[in-house]
Design an enzyme around this catalytic site. Structure first.
Site, short mmCIF file in Angstrom:
data_model
loop_
_atom_site.label_atom_id
_atom_site.label_comp_id
_atom_site.label_asym_id
_atom_site.label_seq_id
_atom_site.Cartn_x
_atom_site.Cartn_y
_atom_site.Cartn_z
N TYR A 75 -11.44 -26.38 26.16
CA TYR A 75 -10.12 -26.59 25.54
C TYR A 75 -9.05 -25.90 26.38
O TYR A 75 -9.26 -24.77 26.82
CB TYR A 75 -10.08 -26.04 24.11
N GLU A 77 -5.24 -26.33 25.74
CA GLU A 77 -3.89 -26.73 25.30
C GLU A 77 -2.85 -25.85 25.98
O GLU A 77 -3.06 -24.65 26.17
CB GLU A 77 -3.77 -26.60 23.78
N ASP A 252 8.06 -47.71 33.65
CA ASP A 252 6.63 -47.68 33.35
C ASP A 252 5.92 -48.48 34.45
O ASP A 252 5.94 -49.70 34.45
CB ASP A 252 6.40 -48.31 31.97
N THR A 281 -0.30 -45.51 34.17
CA THR A 281 -1.72 -45.31 33.90
C THR A 281 -2.33 -44.95 35.25
O THR A 281 -1.72 -45.17 36.30
CB THR A 281 -2.41 -46.58 33.37
N LYS A 284 -5.44 -48.61 36.64
CA LYS A 284 -5.25 -50.03 37.00
C LYS A 284 -5.22 -50.14 38.52
O LYS A 284 -6.19 -49.79 39.18
CB LYS A 284 -4.00 -50.56 36.32
N ARG A 290 -9.64 -43.65 33.68
CA ARG A 290 -8.78 -44.11 32.58
C ARG A 290 -7.88 -42.95 32.15
O ARG A 290 -8.38 -41.89 31.76
CB ARG A 290 -9.70 -44.54 31.43
N1 PLP Z 1 2.22 -49.56 29.94
C1 PLP Z 1 1.93 -50.75 30.53
C2 PLP Z 1 3.00 -51.42 31.34
C3 PLP Z 1 0.67 -51.33 30.37
O1 PLP Z 1 0.41 -52.50 30.93
C4 PLP Z 1 -0.29 -50.64 29.58
C5 PLP Z 1 -1.65 -51.19 29.35
O2 PLP Z 1 -1.98 -52.29 29.51
C6 PLP Z 1 0.06 -49.43 28.99
C7 PLP Z 1 1.32 -48.91 29.20
C8 PLP Z 1 -0.89 -48.69 28.09
O3 PLP Z 1 -1.94 -48.14 28.79
P1 PLP Z 1 -3.23 -47.56 28.03
O4 PLP Z 1 -4.05 -48.74 27.66
O5 PLP Z 1 -3.88 -46.66 29.03
O6 PLP Z 1 -2.73 -46.80 26.84
#
Ligand code: PLP
Length: 488
Positions: A75, A77, A252, A281, A284, A290
């Site tokens: 842990y 935090e 994002d 993320t 991908k 992950r």
């Molecule tokens: N943001 C975008 C643009 C995504 O395409 C995705 C997932 O497909 C996410 C956020 C969320 O990612 P996670 O599935 O790891 O929560």
């Protein structure tokens, strides 16, 4: 101080690694054989299918191995050097190394590597921006000395102050993500939300229309980024729009982080110099474990650092370690070659489909995504997705702009090249993949419903075409093995 550039040592004896994994699986087998079996089967399934899911990839064996350790047990935090638990010195090292690689790789001022997923990264970012810009009233205003003494009415006042903020993001059917202000996600509940779409003719992002919407809506946060838009975005223009209306630009880059890391998206297509906050993320196109990450300018660092415990639980130390390994991999020349190949392969796939009469959203691609509109084949996205799966091709159905079939049946399938490129597929392979997709969809016919209406789910696929597709795909997969030499 600049970090040492990572050196990459390859595993020289893959058979030793195979033996190690066999031993690991037998220890799991002794406790719960079904899990060992499912793990083995997953490798076989991943090896035997033509994976075109745009959000998936194959992490390297070192990245996978890093996740299976006792770092998981700790842990921690808090933040590096400031933990709510004792004995976090090794997690401090792990988190510092991962953050250092992230900063160096992306040229970011600050990196927060704790988010457990993309959704968590976005939630962390939203709260950081809110905390930075929405003034929290001093407790004295309420005539109390500590938070516990606030009454329910005081909390109502606080909630109203945070809850009146506006967020503008890309609409779902233009390619945006649920976390960009859609009702099923908390982002659509915590903000007044509004969306920008794409040009009805070209299906491309229309920056003038985004600016007009932003002027009218005056968001606190302008979100750029997508899950299913097959084009690059000009982040300099998005920042100009954000500045004009006094918004924070948050990008994002969950989908295209690998293309930023691999220097395919540079200049105005690289979000880091333009956005105050960038989320991603790591699993991908970036090809890591992950998880999620937030990059930010120094101005937002202290607010992002509060992600745990504000919206996150204890950090997943084993996953942060794997992020560090993946980010080290992404800092190599090989990764840049890989990222360029991802984009080249997407272009080749798009061209292969267009040449055969396929209809593509925006008419093509310049990132890793191809969005095939399957209405030309007389199918819904659901029918196309299922028929392709029967033929050994894994995709996912996806809405197209103003989709007449809605978000469940849809009119498109989303195709992506990060995974097949990791296996070494080339542009000529992608033309063969396009041919397979086209043949399968041409040989698929929708089955009408019982009352004779056009069916949206059922379909018939000629069995010889499905068998041929499996054959051809099998040959390509054998030519580009996943984890070559690794045997369970
Ligand atoms: N943001 C975008 C643009 C995504 O395409 C995705 C997932 O497909 C996410 C956020 C969320 O990612 P996670 O599935 O790891 O929560």
């Amino acid at each position: 101080m600049r970090a040492r550039h990572p050196t990459r040592r390859t595993v020289t004896d893959i058979s030793e690694l195979s033996k190690a994994y066999q031993t690991l699986l037998s220890t799991i087998e002794a406790v719960e054989p079904r899990i060992a079996e499912a793990t083995r089967s997953e490798l076989a399934d991943q090896r035997d299918s033509l994976k075109l899911i745009a959000s998936e990839n194959y992490a390297s064996l070192p990245v996978l191995a890093t996740m299976g350790t006792w770092l998981s047990d700790k842990y921690a935090e808090g933040t590096v050097g400031h933990r709510f638990y004792a004995g976090c010195q090794n997690v401090d090292t792990v988190e510092s190394v991962a953050a250092e690689h992230a900063r160096e790789l992306f040229g970011a001022e600050y990196a927060y590597v704790q988010p457990h997923s993309g959704i968590d990264a976005n939630l962390t970012a939203y709260w950081a921006i809110l905390a930075h810009h929405v003034e929290m009233p001093a407790l004295e205003e309420f005539g109390v000395k500590n938070v516990q003494a606030l009454t329910e009415a005081d909390w109502e006042t606080l909630r109203a102050r945070f809850g009146q903020q506006r967020l503008l993001g890309m609409s779902l059917d233009a390619g945006g993500h649920l976390t960009h202000g859609f009702r099923p996600n908390v982002s659509g509940k915590m903000f007044h939300q509004n969306h920008y779409g794409t040009d009805p003719e070209t299906q491309l992002l229309d920056y003038d229309a985004v600016a007009a919407k932003a002027r009218e809506f005056k968001p606190l946060i302008l979100v750029a980024g997508y899950s299913a838009y097959p084009r690059r975005v000009n982040f300099a223009k998005m920042r100009e729009i954000a500045d004009e209306v006094g918004a924070v630009l948050m990008v994002d880059m969950a989908h295209f982080a690998g293309l930023v890391a691999g220097k395919v998206f540079t200049g105005e297509e690289d979000p880091i110099p333009y956005a105050q906050v960038v989320t991603t993320t790591t699993h991908k196109s970036l090809r890591g474990p992950r998880g999620g990450m937030v990059l930010a300018t120094q101005e937002y660092a202290a607010d992002v650092d509060r992600g745990c415990p504000l919206v996150l639980g204890g950090p997943l130390s084993h996953v942060m370690a794997a992020k560090a390994v993946a980010l080290a991999e992404a800092r190599t020349k090989e990764f840049q070659t890989y990222a360029q190949a991802v984009a080249d392969n997407a272009k080749a796939l798009a061209e292969g489909l267009l040449t055969r009469g396929g209809k593509l959203v925006t008419g093509g691609t310049d990132n890793h995504i191809v969005l095939l509109d399957v209405t030309g084949y007389g199918l819904t996205g659901r029918q196309a997705e299922s028929a392709l799966l029967d033929a050994g091709i894994v995709t996912n159905r996806n809405a197209v702009p103003n989709d007449p079939n809605g978000a469940w049946y849809t009119s498109g399938v989303r195709l992506g090249t990060p995974a097949l490129t990791s296996r070494g597929f080339t542009t000529s392979d992608m033309d063969s993949v396009a041919q397979l997709i086209d043949e399968v969809l041409r040989s698929t016919t929708p089955v009408p419903t019982k009352d004779g209406k056009p069916g949206k789910a059922k379909y018939d696929l000629a069995s010889d075409v499905a068998a041929n597709s499996h054959n051809v795909a099998g040959g390509m997969l054998q030519a580009h093995p996943l984890y070559p030499g690794f045997e369970l």
